[in-house]
Structures are given as structure tokens and as C-alpha cells.
Design an enzyme around this catalytic site. Structure first.
Site, short mmCIF file in Angstrom:
data_model
loop_
_atom_site.label_atom_id
_atom_site.label_comp_id
_atom_site.label_asym_id
_atom_site.label_seq_id
_atom_site.Cartn_x
_atom_site.Cartn_y
_atom_site.Cartn_z
N ASP A 30 0.86 -1.19 0.00
CA ASP A 30 0.00 0.00 0.00
C ASP A 30 0.90 1.25 0.00
O ASP A 30 1.87 1.33 0.76
CB ASP A 30 -0.91 0.00 1.24
CG ASP A 30 -2.04 1.01 1.12
OD1 ASP A 30 -3.21 0.59 1.09
OD2 ASP A 30 -1.74 2.24 1.04
N GLY A 93 -15.54 3.55 4.16
CA GLY A 93 -14.38 4.36 3.77
C GLY A 93 -13.68 3.85 2.53
O GLY A 93 -12.56 4.27 2.24
N GLN A 94 -14.33 2.95 1.79
CA GLN A 94 -13.70 2.44 0.55
C GLN A 94 -13.42 3.60 -0.40
O GLN A 94 -14.28 4.44 -0.64
CB GLN A 94 -14.60 1.42 -0.15
CG GLN A 94 -13.96 0.79 -1.39
CD GLN A 94 -14.83 -0.27 -2.06
OE1 GLN A 94 -15.99 -0.46 -1.70
NE2 GLN A 94 -14.26 -0.96 -3.04
N HIS A 100 -10.24 -5.24 -2.93
CA HIS A 100 -8.90 -5.45 -2.37
C HIS A 100 -9.00 -5.83 -0.91
O HIS A 100 -9.87 -5.35 -0.19
CB HIS A 100 -8.02 -4.21 -2.55
CG HIS A 100 -8.64 -2.94 -2.05
ND1 HIS A 100 -9.61 -2.26 -2.77
CD2 HIS A 100 -8.44 -2.23 -0.91
CE1 HIS A 100 -9.97 -1.17 -2.09
NE2 HIS A 100 -9.28 -1.14 -0.95
N LEU A 101 -8.09 -6.69 -0.49
CA LEU A 101 -7.98 -7.07 0.91
C LEU A 101 -6.71 -6.44 1.45
O LEU A 101 -5.63 -6.61 0.87
CB LEU A 101 -7.93 -8.59 1.06
CG LEU A 101 -9.28 -9.34 1.01
CD1 LEU A 101 -9.92 -9.23 -0.36
CD2 LEU A 101 -9.08 -10.80 1.38
P1 AMP Z 1 -9.71 1.56 0.59
O1 AMP Z 1 -9.80 2.88 1.31
O2 AMP Z 1 -10.09 0.38 1.43
O3 AMP Z 1 -10.47 1.61 -0.72
O4 AMP Z 1 -8.18 1.33 0.29
C1 AMP Z 1 -7.53 1.83 -0.85
C2 AMP Z 1 -6.07 1.74 -0.54
O5 AMP Z 1 -5.36 1.84 -1.75
C3 AMP Z 1 -5.55 2.84 0.38
O6 AMP Z 1 -4.98 2.25 1.54
C4 AMP Z 1 -4.53 3.56 -0.47
O7 AMP Z 1 -3.41 3.99 0.26
C5 AMP Z 1 -4.15 2.50 -1.49
N1 AMP Z 1 -3.66 2.98 -2.77
C6 AMP Z 1 -4.23 3.91 -3.57
N2 AMP Z 1 -3.50 4.07 -4.69
C7 AMP Z 1 -2.46 3.21 -4.61
C8 AMP Z 1 -1.35 2.91 -5.44
N3 AMP Z 1 -1.16 3.52 -6.63
N4 AMP Z 1 -0.45 1.98 -5.03
C9 AMP Z 1 -0.62 1.36 -3.84
N5 AMP Z 1 -1.65 1.60 -3.01
C10 AMP Z 1 -2.56 2.51 -3.38
#
Ligand code: AMP
Length: 114
Positions: A30, A93-94, A100-101
Site C-alpha cells: 500500500d 471508507g472504501q 482489495h484485501l
Molecule cells: P480503501 O480505502 O479500502 O479503498 O483502500 C484503498 C487503498 O489503496 C488505500 O490504503 C490507499 O493507500 C491504497 N492505494 C491507492 N492508490 C495506490 C497505489 N497507486 N499503489 C498502492 N496503493 C494505493
């Protein structure tokens, strides 16, 4: 999907620190880590969230969980423990609408989550 950031990572259109890959799933760090270990495990095929999965996706969902376990072991979290989280929809908060997990570990996790 062209406008999906995680599809773009799958297609190597944007870079990521990939830690594991097979024909169905990808695991990468992440970019905004919330713990010493914070890995995202995603299906290569675009699915928005758990609620968008169909009966035919059961094997894939199981494989995603097993991949979390594999990645956690790879990161030496098997004994200390870790948390697997998947946010689904607005209240959770997605922010990225490609399933994704999150695999979080390397520190104590509080409960309930914020
Ligand atoms: P969520 O809030 O559960 O939808 O998680 C999305 C996650 O994706 C967050 O923890 C972000 O930090 C992560 N994220 C967004 N863009 C990227 C990226 N380009 N590479 C790696 N992680 C990312």
C-alpha cells in the site's frame, strides 16, 4: 478498466511494489501504509467490491484469502498475527472501487476500528 487505478497496476501501466503474483491475483505494498506491513491483495479481474461478487466468484474469493495468508507468512506475521480488512461501500471508507484485501501487521491492532 482504463480508469481503475488497480487495473492499471495489474496491467503495469503504473508502478507498484509487487510482492506476489499468480494468474488470478496480485499483491503489492500500500502506498500509504497504516502499519509496518501493509499489503493489498487484489483479483486481476475487475470486481468493484465483495457485494459485486457472484456465486461463480467463490473460488476466487477463497484464493484471495489464502493469498493473504501466504503474504502474511512471507512477511513473518504468521506467529505475531495480523488483520485482513476489506472496505465495502461509502460508510466503510472504501476509496478504490476494485476489490482489495488489506493485510496489516507488525504492530498491535486496536478494536473497534475507527
Ligand atoms: P480503501 O480505502 O479500502 O479503498 O483502500 C484503498 C487503498 O489503496 C488505500 O490504503 C490507499 O493507500 C491504497 N492505494 C491507492 N492508490 C495506490 C497505489 N497507486 N499503489 C498502492 N496503493 C494505493
Amino acid at each position: 478498466m482504463d480508469n481503475c487505478i488497480f487495473c492499471r497496476i495489474v496491467n503495469r501501466a503504473i508502478p507498484a511494489k509487487i510482492v506476489h503474483e499468480d494468474d488470478r491475483v496480485l499483491a503489492f505494498e500500500d502506498v500509504n501504509a497504516q502499519a509496518p506491513v501493509h499489503i493489498l491483495v487484489i483479483p486481476k479481474r475487475h470486481l468493484a467490491a465483495v457485494q459485486n461478487c457472484q456465486d461463480g466468484d467463490q473460488a476466487l474469493l477463497g484464493h484471495l484469502l489464502m493469498t493473504c495468508s501466504k503474504v502474511a507468512a512471507m512477511k513473518n506475521l504468521a506467529e505475531s498475527g495480523y488483520r485482513i480488512v476489506t472496505n465495502t461501500g461509502a460508510d466503510s471508507g472504501q476509496t478504490v472501487f476494485h476489490l482489495h484485501l488489506h493485510v496489516l501487521g507488525g504492530r498491535h491492532m486496536a478494536w473497534p476500528p475507527g
